[in-house]
Design an enzyme around this catalytic site. Structure first.
Site, PDB file in Angstrom:
ATOM      1  N   CYS A 150      47.813  10.786 -44.110  1.00 37.27           N
ATOM      2  CA  CYS A 150      46.491  11.122 -44.649  1.00 37.27           C
ATOM      3  C   CYS A 150      46.343  12.607 -44.925  1.00 37.27           C
ATOM      4  O   CYS A 150      45.599  13.004 -45.817  1.00 37.27           O
ATOM      5  CB  CYS A 150      45.405  10.676 -43.680  1.00 37.27           C
TER       6      CYS A 150
ATOM      7  N   GLU B  97      43.919   9.212 -54.106  1.00 38.24           N
ATOM      8  CA  GLU B  97      44.921   9.662 -53.138  1.00 38.24           C
ATOM      9  C   GLU B  97      46.239   8.940 -53.426  1.00 38.24           C
ATOM     10  O   GLU B  97      46.247   7.723 -53.616  1.00 38.24           O
ATOM     11  CB  GLU B  97      44.404   9.281 -51.738  1.00 38.24           C
TER      12      GLU B  97
ATOM     13  N   ASN C 149      49.386   3.456 -41.418  1.00 35.48           N
ATOM     14  CA  ASN C 149      50.392   4.495 -41.711  1.00 35.48           C
ATOM     15  C   ASN C 149      50.982   5.169 -40.468  1.00 35.48           C
ATOM     16  O   ASN C 149      52.144   5.548 -40.474  1.00 35.48           O
ATOM     17  CB  ASN C 149      49.866   5.503 -42.723  1.00 35.48           C
TER      18      ASN C 149
ATOM     19  N   GLU D 204      37.429   8.431 -40.026  1.00 34.17           N
ATOM     20  CA  GLU D 204      38.589   9.282 -40.305  1.00 34.17           C
ATOM     21  C   GLU D 204      39.204   8.758 -41.600  1.00 34.17           C
ATOM     22  O   GLU D 204      39.916   7.758 -41.592  1.00 34.17           O
ATOM     23  CB  GLU D 204      39.599   9.190 -39.145  1.00 34.17           C
TER      24      GLU D 204
ATOM     25  N   GLY E  96      40.923   4.962 -41.915  1.00 30.25           N
ATOM     26  CA  GLY E  96      41.397   4.204 -43.068  1.00 30.25           C
ATOM     27  C   GLY E  96      40.927   4.839 -44.363  1.00 30.25           C
ATOM     28  O   GLY E  96      40.649   6.045 -44.416  1.00 30.25           O
ATOM     29  N   SER E  97      40.813   4.005 -45.377  1.00 32.89           N
ATOM     30  CA  SER E  97      40.537   4.526 -46.720  1.00 32.89           C
ATOM     31  C   SER E  97      39.046   4.795 -46.940  1.00 32.89           C
ATOM     32  O   SER E  97      38.192   4.271 -46.228  1.00 32.89           O
ATOM     33  CB  SER E  97      41.041   3.517 -47.751  1.00 32.89           C
TER      34      SER E  97
END
Ligand code: NAD
Length: 477
Positions: free
Chosen positions: A261, A351, A132, A227, A205-206
């Site tokens: 995020c 999310e 992203n 993160e 990431g996720s």
């Protein structure tokens, strides 16, 4: 054209690199042991060369980001290039200070002594990046890992192939592969990388992939920073400046096409102002992106068709009160407002990570608790209010990574603030000096004097020694 050719060569490049993973790690481990990265001048030279190469590639970075998801040059500057250059400047200007052993007050119990914290690089670091902010979120950890004296293997996201390839080219130009290199590829490559033994893993990431990374790290007891993301709420109470709140929310939510995020995932608006606020939001969205956001040069696309389809699916059967235009082939979803979704609907389960803004209403603090505590601890938290007591109570009541009062996202921009999540939104933090600290082990060192050696701790023990010892602990311990 130039990029098209580069992307075509990607596969060969990747194949070559894959077979080399263990060799790269071996060579990085060997290089680390030469002690060269412990030399601050050496690190500074690397950071300066990196800065020069990034600056030389400024236009190419904007082009790559635009090719990947039509990100505008303006947004690419403020949210990627500009932040990377500031982080580099900060590291270059402060590295000598950061890297110096820090003297701390000695304890009377260890008298006489000089006590220090030495900053020690971990060794060979794996950085895995998301798509992203594909330039920022790969370069920033790389910069701080190198500043701290580590060697680095970086795997950028496979979904932003133009930017990831450019990141790879920049790194290959500046660093020899025994200091830092990239390995390009997707899940298979990431899996292969995670199967190796590292001295530190830094993952952005996720949440589901974060769990995979944590598991792989645990196998070798490798320290890890995660993160991650989550559903970040944004409260607008009945004292808020509605016009300003709407402007700032539209900016922070739809920047990067909502693929941030720390974007507000959903709004919690006081019931008494909700209808008015939705109208102001609509006006602001139109002011930002015009009547046809698809034609706006400032509004990016969703990263790929798969994610566009995912967003289209969660939008189904919701009460869309603004936007809602979808063009899967163009990976386009217009800035969209959804009114009062059910908490158990797909849009409120995970999310969102796209330009869709659900709006829920609340009346009491209890309503807020019921909604917010329904989710895991979020990465970000926003409150628009002039009521200081409400703000303080809310900050203290809810657990989250970090937040802003009366704005969105800007806590990311202050390098003096730690950036990171808590619980499911991540572990560890970075930015600025904290990034340098993240990639450094703090080694405690006491340098002892030889001129005096109180015998109290030595056997044979006696009642007298024990009494003195107890007093010492009482007074100085
Ligand atoms: P992702 O987890 O799908 O991918 C991130 C990286 O992990 C990519 O390089 C990918 O190749 C790799 N990966 C994917 N599946 C893997 C697997 N099974 N095993 C090993 N590696 C795998 O995340 P994304 O879609 O690139 O990014 C979006 C997510 O990242 C969102 O949840 C967002 O909130 C979060 N995010 C967090 C931050 C932060 O700073 N906290 C910043 C940006 C994005």
């Amino acid at each position: 054209m130039r990029f098209g050719r580069l992307v075509q060569t990607n596969f060969l490049y990747l194949k070559k690199k894959l077979s080399d993973i263990s060799k790269i790690i071996e060579s990085q481990n060997a290089f680390f042991r030469t002690q060269k990265t412990k030399d601050v001048n050496f690190r500074l030279q690397l950071l300066k060369s990196l800065k020069a190469e990034i600056i030389a590639n400024e236009e190419a970075i904007y082009t790559a980001l635009h090719k990947d998801f039509k990100k505008s040059e303006f947004e690419s500057f403020i949210s990627e290039f500009g932040l990377v250059i500031s982080e580099l400047n900060l590291a270059i200007n402060n590295l000598r200070k950061w890297a110096k052993p820090k003297r701390v007050k000695a304890s009377i119990l260890t008298f006489p002594s000089s006590d220090y914290i030495y900053k020690e690089p971990y060794g060979t670091v794996l950085v895995i990046g998301p798509w992203n902010y594909p330039f920022l979120l790969t370069m920033e950890p790389l910069i701080m890992a190198i500043a701290a004296g580590n060697t680095v293997v970086l795997k950028p996201s496979e979904l932003t192939e133009h930017t990831s390839l450019l990141v790879s080219k920049i790194i290959d130009k500046v660093f020899s592969s025994e200091i830092a290199t990239t390995v390009l590829g997707g899940i298979d490559v990431a899996t292969e990388l995670l199967a190796q033994r590292w001295d530190y893993i830094f993952f952005t990431g996720s949440v589901p992939v974060g769990k995979i990374v944590a598991k792989a790290a645990a196998k070798h007891l490798t320290p890890v920073t995660l993160e991650l993301g989550g559903k970040s709420p944004c409260i607008i109470d009945d004292t808020a400046n509605l016009k300003l709140a709407a402007t700032r929310i539209v900016w922070g939510k739809f920047l990067n096409g909502g693929q941030t995020c720390i974007a507000a995932d959903y709004l919690l608006v006081h019931k008494s102002i909700k209808a008015d606020f939705i109208e102001i939001l609509k006006t602001e969205i139109t002011r930002f992106y015009g009547n046809n956001p698809k034609a706006s040069r400032d509004f990016p696309r969703i990263i790929n068709k798969r994610n566009t389809e995912r967003l289209a699916k969660i939008l189904k059967d919701t009460n869309v009160v603004f936007g809602g235009e979808i063009d899967i082939n163009d990976s386009y979803i217009s800035p969209t407002i959804v009114d009062s979704p059910r908490l158990d609907s797909p849009i409120m389960s995970d999310e969102i990570f796209g330009p869709i803004l659900p709006i829920l209403s609340y009346e009491t603090d209890k309503d807020l608790e019921e909604i917010i505590w329904n989710f895991e601890k979020p990465l970000a938290f926003y409150i628009f209010s002039k009521n200081k007591r409400f703000v303080e109570n809310t900050i203290n009541k809810f657990e989250f990574g970090g937040g802003v009062i009366n704005d969105l996202l800007i806590h990311f921009g202050n390098h003096r603030l730690p950036f990171g999540g808590v619980g499911h939104s991540g572990m560890g933090a970075y930015h600025g000096k904290l990034g340098f600290d993240t990639f450094s082990h703090e080694k405690a060192i006491i340098k002892r004097g030889n001129w005096i050696d109180p015998p109290i701790r030595y056997a044979p023990y006696s009642n007298k020694k024990f009494t003195i010892l107890k007093k010492m602990f009482k007074w100085f311990g």
